[in-house]
Design a protein around this motif. Structure first.
Motif, PDB file in Angstrom:
ATOM      1  N   MET A   1     -19.202 -13.573   7.950  1.00 29.96           N
ATOM      2  CA  MET A   1     -17.826 -12.821   7.622  1.00 29.96           C
ATOM      3  C   MET A   1     -17.231 -13.955   6.310  1.00 29.96           C
ATOM      4  SD  MET A   1     -16.978 -10.279   9.012  1.00 29.96           S
ATOM      5  CE  MET A   1     -17.005  -9.299  10.085  1.00 29.96           C
ATOM      6  N   THR A   2     -16.698 -13.227   5.498  1.00 24.53           N
ATOM      7  CA  THR A   2     -15.803 -13.871   4.515  1.00 24.53           C
ATOM      8  C   THR A   2     -14.291 -13.512   4.620  1.00 24.53           C
ATOM      9  OG1 THR A   2     -17.749 -13.936   3.023  1.00 24.53           O
ATOM     10  CG2 THR A   2     -15.735 -14.339   2.125  1.00 24.53           C
ATOM     11  N   THR A   3     -13.487 -14.589   4.486  1.00 23.06           N
ATOM     12  CA  THR A   3     -12.017 -14.359   4.203  1.00 23.06           C
ATOM     13  C   THR A   3     -11.601 -14.632   2.965  1.00 23.06           C
ATOM     14  OG1 THR A   3     -11.785 -14.792   6.626  1.00 23.06           O
ATOM     15  CG2 THR A   3     -10.097 -14.838   5.103  1.00 23.06           C
ATOM     16  N   SER A   4     -11.062 -13.596   2.089  1.00 19.50           N
ATOM     17  CA  SER A   4     -10.351 -13.924   0.844  1.00 19.50           C
ATOM     18  C   SER A   4      -8.808 -13.494   0.943  1.00 19.50           C
ATOM     19  CB  SER A   4     -11.036 -12.767  -0.178  1.00 19.50           C
ATOM     20  OG  SER A   4     -12.314 -12.956  -0.039  1.00 19.50           O
ATOM     21  N   VAL A   5      -8.166 -14.394   0.242  1.00 24.12           N
ATOM     22  CA  VAL A   5      -6.757 -13.977  -0.224  1.00 24.12           C
ATOM     23  C   VAL A   5      -6.506 -13.638  -1.491  1.00 24.12           C
ATOM     24  CG1 VAL A   5      -4.389 -14.999   0.242  1.00 24.12           C
ATOM     25  CG2 VAL A   5      -6.211 -15.634   1.958  1.00 24.12           C
ATOM     26  N   TRP A   6      -5.549 -12.660  -1.498  1.00 21.88           N
ATOM     27  CA  TRP A   6      -5.400 -12.196  -3.052  1.00 21.88           C
ATOM     28  C   TRP A   6      -3.933 -11.884  -3.010  1.00 21.88           C
ATOM     29  CZ3 TRP A   6      -9.903 -11.325  -5.763  1.00 21.88           C
ATOM     30  CH2 TRP A   6     -11.136 -11.325  -5.175  1.00 21.88           C
ATOM     31  N   GLN A   7      -3.492 -12.189  -4.482  1.00 28.90           N
ATOM     32  CA  GLN A   7      -2.141 -11.911  -4.499  1.00 28.90           C
ATOM     33  C   GLN A   7      -1.753 -10.499  -5.385  1.00 28.90           C
ATOM     34  OE1 GLN A   7      -0.568 -14.529  -2.633  1.00 28.90           O
ATOM     35  NE2 GLN A   7       1.145 -13.830  -3.703  1.00 28.90           N
ATOM     36  N   VAL A   8      -0.961  -9.804  -4.842  1.00 31.46           N
ATOM     37  CA  VAL A   8      -0.625  -8.280  -5.292  1.00 31.46           C
ATOM     38  C   VAL A   8       1.067  -8.542  -6.009  1.00 31.46           C
ATOM     39  CG1 VAL A   8      -0.439  -6.032  -4.859  1.00 31.46           C
ATOM     40  CG2 VAL A   8      -2.439  -7.423  -4.180  1.00 31.46           C
ATOM     41  N   THR A   9       1.229  -8.050  -6.949  1.00 31.96           N
ATOM     42  CA  THR A   9       2.680  -7.727  -7.299  1.00 31.96           C
ATOM     43  C   THR A   9       3.161  -6.479  -7.472  1.00 31.96           C
ATOM     44  OG1 THR A   9       2.058  -7.549  -9.710  1.00 31.96           O
ATOM     45  CG2 THR A   9       2.521  -9.760  -8.773  1.00 31.96           C
ATOM     46  N   GLY A  10       4.402  -6.162  -7.220  1.00 27.28           N
ATOM     47  CA  GLY A  10       4.988  -4.836  -7.348  1.00 27.28           C
ATOM     48  C   GLY A  10       5.306  -4.004  -5.986  1.00 27.28           C
ATOM     49  N   MET A  11       4.861  -4.721  -4.788  1.00 22.96           N
ATOM     50  CA  MET A  11       5.216  -4.199  -3.440  1.00 22.96           C
ATOM     51  C   MET A  11       6.750  -4.432  -3.114  1.00 22.96           C
ATOM     52  SD  MET A  11       1.590  -4.963  -1.457  1.00 22.96           S
ATOM     53  CE  MET A  11       1.962  -6.708  -1.422  1.00 22.96           C
ATOM     54  N   THR A  12       7.198  -3.342  -2.571  1.00 24.13           N
ATOM     55  CA  THR A  12       8.551  -3.515  -2.341  1.00 24.13           C
ATOM     56  C   THR A  12       8.795  -3.203  -0.742  1.00 24.13           C
ATOM     57  OG1 THR A  12       9.208  -1.243  -3.408  1.00 24.13           O
ATOM     58  CG2 THR A  12       9.301  -3.230  -4.586  1.00 24.13           C
ATOM     59  N   CYS A  13       8.030  -2.273  -0.236  1.00 27.56           N
ATOM     60  CA  CYS A  13       8.429  -1.543   1.034  1.00 27.56           C
ATOM     61  C   CYS A  13       7.162  -1.393   1.879  1.00 27.56           C
ATOM     62  CB  CYS A  13       9.280  -0.269   0.755  1.00 27.56           C
ATOM     63  SG  CYS A  13       8.133   0.840   0.137  1.00 27.56           S
ATOM     64  N   GLY A  14       7.480  -0.888   3.009  1.00 27.97           N
ATOM     65  CA  GLY A  14       6.103  -0.655   3.766  1.00 27.97           C
ATOM     66  C   GLY A  14       5.292   0.296   3.495  1.00 27.97           C
ATOM     67  N   HIS A  15       5.768   1.379   2.587  1.00 26.10           N
ATOM     68  CA  HIS A  15       4.846   2.252   2.099  1.00 26.10           C
ATOM     69  C   HIS A  15       3.854   1.493   1.231  1.00 26.10           C
ATOM     70  CE1 HIS A  15       3.215   5.277  -0.766  1.00 26.10           C
ATOM     71  NE2 HIS A  15       3.263   6.123   0.207  1.00 26.10           N
ATOM     72  N   CYS A  16       4.240   0.546   0.550  1.00 24.94           N
ATOM     73  CA  CYS A  16       3.569  -0.207  -0.436  1.00 24.94           C
ATOM     74  C   CYS A  16       2.258  -0.858   0.197  1.00 24.94           C
ATOM     75  CB  CYS A  16       4.310  -1.132  -1.245  1.00 24.94           C
ATOM     76  SG  CYS A  16       5.727  -0.533  -2.167  1.00 24.94           S
ATOM     77  N   VAL A  17       2.799  -1.560   1.668  1.00 25.68           N
ATOM     78  CA  VAL A  17       1.884  -2.136   2.413  1.00 25.68           C
ATOM     79  C   VAL A  17       0.783  -1.447   2.779  1.00 25.68           C
ATOM     80  CG1 VAL A  17       1.796  -3.422   4.506  1.00 25.68           C
ATOM     81  CG2 VAL A  17       3.543  -3.954   2.748  1.00 25.68           C
ATOM     82  N   SER A  18       1.267  -0.173   3.113  1.00 25.23           N
ATOM     83  CA  SER A  18       0.289   1.041   3.715  1.00 25.23           C
ATOM     84  C   SER A  18      -0.917   1.290   2.674  1.00 25.23           C
ATOM     85  CB  SER A  18       0.883   2.004   4.224  1.00 25.23           C
ATOM     86  OG  SER A  18       1.769   1.894   5.287  1.00 25.23           O
ATOM     87  N   ALA A  19      -0.201   1.724   1.590  1.00 28.83           N
ATOM     88  CA  ALA A  19      -0.958   2.039   0.162  1.00 28.83           C
ATOM     89  C   ALA A  19      -2.144   0.909  -0.200  1.00 28.83           C
ATOM     90  CB  ALA A  19      -0.417   2.189  -0.803  1.00 28.83           C
ATOM     91  N   VAL A  20      -1.821  -0.439  -0.148  1.00 29.62           N
ATOM     92  CA  VAL A  20      -2.742  -1.224  -0.529  1.00 29.62           C
ATOM     93  C   VAL A  20      -3.650  -1.576   0.489  1.00 29.62           C
ATOM     94  CG1 VAL A  20      -3.002  -3.892  -0.946  1.00 29.62           C
ATOM     95  CG2 VAL A  20      -1.215  -2.596  -2.127  1.00 29.62           C
ATOM     96  N   THR A  21      -3.319  -1.422   1.826  1.00 31.24           N
ATOM     97  CA  THR A  21      -4.182  -1.706   2.935  1.00 31.24           C
ATOM     98  C   THR A  21      -5.087  -0.655   3.065  1.00 31.24           C
ATOM     99  OG1 THR A  21      -2.333  -2.692   4.213  1.00 31.24           O
ATOM    100  CG2 THR A  21      -4.201  -1.818   5.370  1.00 31.24           C
ATOM    101  N   GLN A  22      -4.844   0.688   2.982  1.00 30.11           N
ATOM    102  CA  GLN A  22      -5.708   1.648   3.199  1.00 30.11           C
ATOM    103  C   GLN A  22      -6.701   1.963   1.886  1.00 30.11           C
ATOM    104  OE1 GLN A  22      -3.695   5.744   2.757  1.00 30.11           O
ATOM    105  NE2 GLN A  22      -5.746   6.630   2.544  1.00 30.11           N
ATOM    106  N   GLU A  23      -6.057   1.361   0.270  1.00 36.20           N
ATOM    107  CA  GLU A  23      -7.203   1.326  -0.668  1.00 36.20           C
ATOM    108  C   GLU A  23      -8.294   0.163  -0.521  1.00 36.20           C
ATOM    109  OE1 GLU A  23      -7.890   3.735  -2.841  1.00 36.20           O
ATOM    110  OE2 GLU A  23      -6.080   4.797  -2.254  1.00 36.20           O
ATOM    111  N   VAL A  24      -7.673  -0.987  -0.124  1.00 34.96           N
ATOM    112  CA  VAL A  24      -8.623  -2.157  -0.155  1.00 34.96           C
ATOM    113  C   VAL A  24      -9.508  -1.950   1.232  1.00 34.96           C
ATOM    114  CG1 VAL A  24      -8.640  -4.560   0.150  1.00 34.96           C
ATOM    115  CG2 VAL A  24      -7.062  -3.564  -1.263  1.00 34.96           C
ATOM    116  N   GLY A  25      -8.787  -1.440   2.240  1.00 35.59           N
ATOM    117  CA  GLY A  25      -9.736  -1.138   3.399  1.00 35.59           C
ATOM    118  C   GLY A  25     -10.841  -0.137   3.093  1.00 35.59           C
ATOM    119  N   GLU A  26     -10.926   0.636   2.310  1.00 32.01           N
ATOM    120  CA  GLU A  26     -11.954   1.588   1.883  1.00 32.01           C
ATOM    121  C   GLU A  26     -13.188   0.903   0.994  1.00 32.01           C
ATOM    122  OE1 GLU A  26     -10.164   5.072  -0.011  1.00 32.01           O
ATOM    123  OE2 GLU A  26      -9.088   5.544   1.941  1.00 32.01           O
TER     124      GLU A  26
END
Length: 67
Positions: A1-26
């Motif tokens: 297993m590998t763990t990576s940490v990335w920085q994302v800009t532009g997120m302002t709310c829970g919906h943003c978190v959900s969108a990023v989580t879903q897309e990266v999770g795929e």
């Protein structure tokens, strides 16, 4: 297993978190995604190291920008 940490800009709310989580999770091989809204940190656990371009494309698809 590998763990990576990335920085994302532009997120302002829970919906943003959900969108990023879903897309990266795929992405192939991704086991888990944790997004911290306060810092913009996206921690990804995957079966193998992820290609930056693939992560960047997923974040872009969600409507945000990888730093």
């Amino acid at each position: 297993m590998t763990t990576s940490v990335w920085q994302v800009t532009g997120m302002t709310c829970g919906h943003c978190v959900s969108a990023v989580t879903q897309e990266v999770g795929e992405l192939p091989g991704v086991v888990s995604v944790e997004v911290l809204l306060e810092t913009g940190a996206v921690t990804v656990e995957s079966e193998a190291p992820l290609d930056r371009a693939a992560v960047e494309a997923a974040v872009d698809e969600a409507g945000y920008q990888l730093v």
